[in-house]
Design a protein around this motif. Structure first.
Motif, PDB file in Angstrom:
ATOM      1  N   VAL A   1      19.307   6.502   9.305  1.00  0.00           N
ATOM      2  CA  VAL A   1      18.482   6.299   7.905  1.00  0.00           C
ATOM      3  C   VAL A   1      18.500   7.622   7.300  1.00  0.00           C
ATOM      4  N   HIS A   2      18.831   7.802   5.993  1.00  0.00           N
ATOM      5  CA  HIS A   2      18.832   8.860   5.108  1.00  0.00           C
ATOM      6  C   HIS A   2      17.655   9.002   4.374  1.00  0.00           C
ATOM      7  N   PHE A   3      16.842   9.902   4.606  1.00  0.00           N
ATOM      8  CA  PHE A   3      15.268   9.787   4.025  1.00  0.00           C
ATOM      9  C   PHE A   3      15.493  10.104   2.474  1.00  0.00           C
ATOM     10  N   ASP A   4      14.680   9.610   1.785  1.00  0.00           N
ATOM     11  CA  ASP A   4      14.810   9.392   0.156  1.00  0.00           C
ATOM     12  C   ASP A   4      15.078  10.781  -0.271  1.00  0.00           C
ATOM     13  N   GLY A   5      15.962  10.752  -1.224  1.00  0.00           N
ATOM     14  CA  GLY A   5      16.413  12.058  -1.659  1.00  0.00           C
ATOM     15  C   GLY A   5      15.537  12.610  -2.535  1.00  0.00           C
ATOM     16  N   ALA A   6      14.997  11.743  -3.604  1.00  0.00           N
ATOM     17  CA  ALA A   6      14.029  12.256  -4.452  1.00  0.00           C
ATOM     18  C   ALA A   6      12.721  12.930  -3.805  1.00  0.00           C
ATOM     19  N   LEU A   7      12.360  12.403  -2.774  1.00  0.00           N
ATOM     20  CA  LEU A   7      11.129  12.619  -2.032  1.00  0.00           C
ATOM     21  C   LEU A   7      11.457  13.987  -1.354  1.00  0.00           C
ATOM     22  N   GLN A   8      12.587  14.124  -0.702  1.00  0.00           N
ATOM     23  CA  GLN A   8      13.147  15.432  -0.254  1.00  0.00           C
ATOM     24  C   GLN A   8      13.085  16.332  -1.055  1.00  0.00           C
TER      25      GLN A   8
ATOM     26  N   ARG B   1       0.929  -1.175  -0.070  1.00  0.00           N
ATOM     27  CA  ARG B   1       0.163  -0.025   0.183  1.00  0.00           C
ATOM     28  C   ARG B   1       1.013   1.329  -0.122  1.00  0.00           C
ATOM     29  N   ILE B   2       2.003   1.153   0.569  1.00  0.00           N
ATOM     30  CA  ILE B   2       2.836   2.537   0.900  1.00  0.00           C
ATOM     31  C   ILE B   2       3.689   2.824  -0.239  1.00  0.00           C
ATOM     32  N   GLY B   3       3.285   3.644  -1.119  1.00  0.00           N
ATOM     33  CA  GLY B   3       3.948   4.280  -2.412  1.00  0.00           C
ATOM     34  C   GLY B   3       5.124   5.307  -1.916  1.00  0.00           C
ATOM     35  N   ASP B   4       4.537   6.204  -1.041  1.00  0.00           N
ATOM     36  CA  ASP B   4       5.360   7.225  -0.417  1.00  0.00           C
ATOM     37  C   ASP B   4       4.771   7.273   0.910  1.00  0.00           C
ATOM     38  N   PHE B   5       5.579   7.720   1.611  1.00  0.00           N
ATOM     39  CA  PHE B   5       5.269   8.083   3.020  1.00  0.00           C
ATOM     40  C   PHE B   5       5.969   9.283   3.734  1.00  0.00           C
ATOM     41  N   VAL B   6       4.928  10.199   4.138  1.00  0.00           N
ATOM     42  CA  VAL B   6       5.405  11.466   4.547  1.00  0.00           C
ATOM     43  C   VAL B   6       4.778  11.689   6.188  1.00  0.00           C
TER      44      VAL B   6
ATOM     45  N   GLY C   1      17.723  13.456  15.818  1.00  0.00           N
ATOM     46  CA  GLY C   1      18.157  12.351  16.831  1.00  0.00           C
ATOM     47  C   GLY C   1      17.260  11.644  17.295  1.00  0.00           C
ATOM     48  N   ALA C   2      16.214  11.979  17.055  1.00  0.00           N
ATOM     49  CA  ALA C   2      15.047  10.916  17.572  1.00  0.00           C
ATOM     50  C   ALA C   2      14.577   9.762  16.549  1.00  0.00           C
ATOM     51  N   GLY C   3      14.025   8.688  16.850  1.00  0.00           N
ATOM     52  CA  GLY C   3      13.512   7.772  16.170  1.00  0.00           C
ATOM     53  C   GLY C   3      12.168   7.983  15.734  1.00  0.00           C
ATOM     54  N   HIS C   4      11.705   7.707  14.540  1.00  0.00           N
ATOM     55  CA  HIS C   4      10.449   7.587  14.079  1.00  0.00           C
ATOM     56  C   HIS C   4      10.072   6.515  13.091  1.00  0.00           C
ATOM     57  N   ASP C   5       8.742   6.232  12.929  1.00  0.00           N
ATOM     58  CA  ASP C   5       8.167   5.197  12.237  1.00  0.00           C
ATOM     59  C   ASP C   5       8.802   5.444  10.646  1.00  0.00           C
ATOM     60  N   ALA C   6       8.854   6.788  10.150  1.00  0.00           N
ATOM     61  CA  ALA C   6       9.305   7.007   8.852  1.00  0.00           C
ATOM     62  C   ALA C   6      10.716   6.302   8.717  1.00  0.00           C
ATOM     63  N   GLY C   7      11.661   6.236   9.803  1.00  0.00           N
ATOM     64  CA  GLY C   7      12.848   5.610   9.381  1.00  0.00           C
ATOM     65  C   GLY C   7      12.716   4.127   9.439  1.00  0.00           C
ATOM     66  N   ILE C   8      11.967   3.460  10.143  1.00  0.00           N
ATOM     67  CA  ILE C   8      11.715   2.102   9.770  1.00  0.00           C
ATOM     68  C   ILE C   8      11.072   1.810   8.641  1.00  0.00           C
TER      69      ILE C   8
ATOM     70  N   ALA D   1       9.789   1.595   1.479  1.00  0.00           N
ATOM     71  CA  ALA D   1       9.165   2.626   0.559  1.00  0.00           C
ATOM     72  C   ALA D   1       9.876   4.035   0.749  1.00  0.00           C
ATOM     73  N   PRO D   2       9.844   4.891  -0.208  1.00  0.00           N
ATOM     74  CA  PRO D   2      10.309   6.268   0.019  1.00  0.00           C
ATOM     75  C   PRO D   2       9.551   6.875   1.235  1.00  0.00           C
ATOM     76  N   THR D   3      10.430   7.360   2.034  1.00  0.00           N
ATOM     77  CA  THR D   3       9.964   8.341   3.287  1.00  0.00           C
ATOM     78  C   THR D   3      10.518   9.374   3.402  1.00  0.00           C
ATOM     79  N   ALA D   4       9.818  10.416   4.185  1.00  0.00           N
ATOM     80  CA  ALA D   4      10.074  11.772   4.345  1.00  0.00           C
ATOM     81  C   ALA D   4       9.673  12.212   5.696  1.00  0.00           C
ATOM     82  N   MET D   5      10.218  13.283   5.916  1.00  0.00           N
ATOM     83  CA  MET D   5       9.654  13.908   7.450  1.00  0.00           C
ATOM     84  C   MET D   5       9.637  15.389   7.131  1.00  0.00           C
ATOM     85  N   LEU D   6       8.598  16.129   7.795  1.00  0.00           N
ATOM     86  CA  LEU D   6       8.596  17.495   8.078  1.00  0.00           C
ATOM     87  C   LEU D   6       8.519  17.675   9.491  1.00  0.00           C
ATOM     88  N   PHE D   7       9.121  18.646  10.114  1.00  0.00           N
ATOM     89  CA  PHE D   7       9.071  19.067  11.316  1.00  0.00           C
ATOM     90  C   PHE D   7       8.613  20.314  11.586  1.00  0.00           C
ATOM     91  N   VAL D   8       8.090  20.360  12.871  1.00  0.00           N
ATOM     92  CA  VAL D   8       7.386  21.750  13.152  1.00  0.00           C
ATOM     93  C   VAL D   8       7.975  22.367  14.315  1.00  0.00           C
TER      94      VAL D   8
END
Length: 405
Positions: free
Chosen positions: A325-332, A180-185, A352-359, A364-371
């Motif tokens: 983990v280095h988040f997906d370059g194209a998705l970044q 199901r996971i094509g991309d995860f943000v 420095g924190a762990g996240h499901d996006a890293g796992i 799948a390609p994954t990325a993160m936004l921080f607030v």
């Protein structure tokens, strides 16, 4: 349309911890179950179809016209550390719901399916393994091991999950869910000072430090506190105190390393009793996995020397470990382009924190936004997000999802 803060206000009393302050929302506890019910109601109010997979992950689907495989997935978690803040996890879930509202308001018609996902036991606060739901899904945890995990009250994960309505026999790698996971943000509150110092409301994640959790069992001789002379003692708590200091010293001597003893449990724990055993939990992190391994080896060696001097024994057991983990370059780059229109100059930050996006990055390609968190403090009641920044984060997430849809 609801703001992110108004969505979060509805759960502001769920799981409050009168002893520690903040919130304690362990997986499969009444508090976390209430949050899962809240999420389901919020999703269904928006016309999203909610289902629970065999590993306890909630999926809320906006549109499945294009089929569920290769969908765009966003979301986070609802569980917390003991005495944690209000935003670690729930901010990403609430922001995802508001982002769906924003996309609909813009008249977006998805060309691919979109799901908001909620992952259980991200913090590992009840059963000791972080990102447990996403690890089960991706097959990086042995289901038999997970079923046998126990919480501080001796309740197994199998029994707790069964009480929550899951069949523990079906835990484990889920090829259907992975497809199901094509991309995860994932949107998440920043758990440091990066955005404060850069004076920015949002940032794009670049890397996630490798880290692990280990349990150090120090055994000595339990005895009477009043009748045992100081010279006759083999006190594991004395050894544990020295180990804590050794952990700090070893990490301070290694550039970029973090090592923490966040939990220590003497057994049996009586005031007038010399402990027979001390359980000590260790968290070690560094961007270079080889450095993490070397630092752990150094700490273990120091612990053995300390324990031998005190007449005790030390046994180290690994509970979980994740590489950097280095988040997906194209998705970044996609995130950068999307944010460049509404948030020009949005920085890129490591975490420095762990996240499901890293796992999930393993499948799948994954990325993160921080607030931005104006206190710079997390895993604490002092964690905070300004209302305007929360809405800015939801807007940024909607912009990203819009481009990816």
């Amino acid at each position: 349309m609801q703001t992110v803060s108004s969505v979060l206000d509805a759960i502001s009393d769920v799981g409050r911890d009168a002893t520690r302050g903040g919130y304690s929302r362990g997986v499969f506890t009444p508090a976390e179950s209430s949050l899962r019910e809240w999420f389901t109601a919020e999703a269904e109010t928006r016309g999203l179809a909610v289902e629970t997979d065999r590993n306890g992950i909630l999926w809320a689907w906006w549109d499945v016209t294009a089929g569920r495989d290769g969908a765009l997935v966003t979301g986070s978690h609802l569980d917390s550390v003991p005495g944690g803040g209000a935003f670690d996890g729930p901010l990403g879930v609430a922001s995802a719901l508001v982002a769906v509202d924003l996309l609909r308001e813009r008249g977006v018609r998805p060309q691919r399916s979109l799901a908001v996902a909620v992952f259980p036991e991200e913090e590992g606060s009840r059963f000791g393994v972080s990102c447990l739901g996403s690890r089960l899904l991706t097959g990086t945890l042995d289901p038999d091991h997970v079923r046998s995990l126990t919480d501080p009250d001796g309740i197994t994960f199998a029994d707790a999950s069964r009480a929550a309505g899951l069949d523990p026999a079906h835990l484990g790698r889920d090829e259907e869910a992975i497809a199901r996971i094509g991309d995860f943000v994932e949107l998440h509150v920043e758990q440091g000072r990066g955005l404060i110092d850069l004076d920015s409301a949002v940032a794009i994640g670049s890397t996630m430090l490798g880290h692990g959790r280990w349990r150090l069992s120090i055994t000595g001789q339990g005895n009477h506190a009043g009748t045992t002379l100081m010279a006759d003692r083999a006190d594991p708590l004395v050894a544990a105190a020295q180990v804590v200091l050794a952990v700090r010293k070893a990490a301070a001597e290694q550039d970029g390393a973090r090592a923490t003893v966040g939990r220590l449990q003497p057994v049996p724990g009586g005031t007038n009793v010399i402990a027979s055993r001390v359980e000590l939990w260790l968290d070690v992190r560094h961007e270079d996995d080889a450095v993490t391994a070397a630092l752990l080896e150094r700490i273990h060696g120091q612990a053995q020397k300390i324990c031998a001097f005190e007449g005790c024994r030390a046994t180290l057991t690994e509970e979980s470990r994740s590489g950097t983990v280095h988040f997906d370059g194209a998705l970044q780059r996609t995130l950068g382009n999307a944010l460049g229109r509404s948030f020009p100059g949005a920085p890129t930050l490591p975490t420095g924190a762990g996240h499901d996006a890293g796992i999930l990055g393993a499948v799948a390609p994954t990325a993160m936004l921080f607030v931005r968190n104006p206190t710079g403090v997390s895993h604490s009641p002092e964690e905070f997000v300004e209302r305007d920044d929360a809405d800015a984060g939801a807007t940024a997430l909607a912009d990203v999802l819009d481009d990816l849809l």
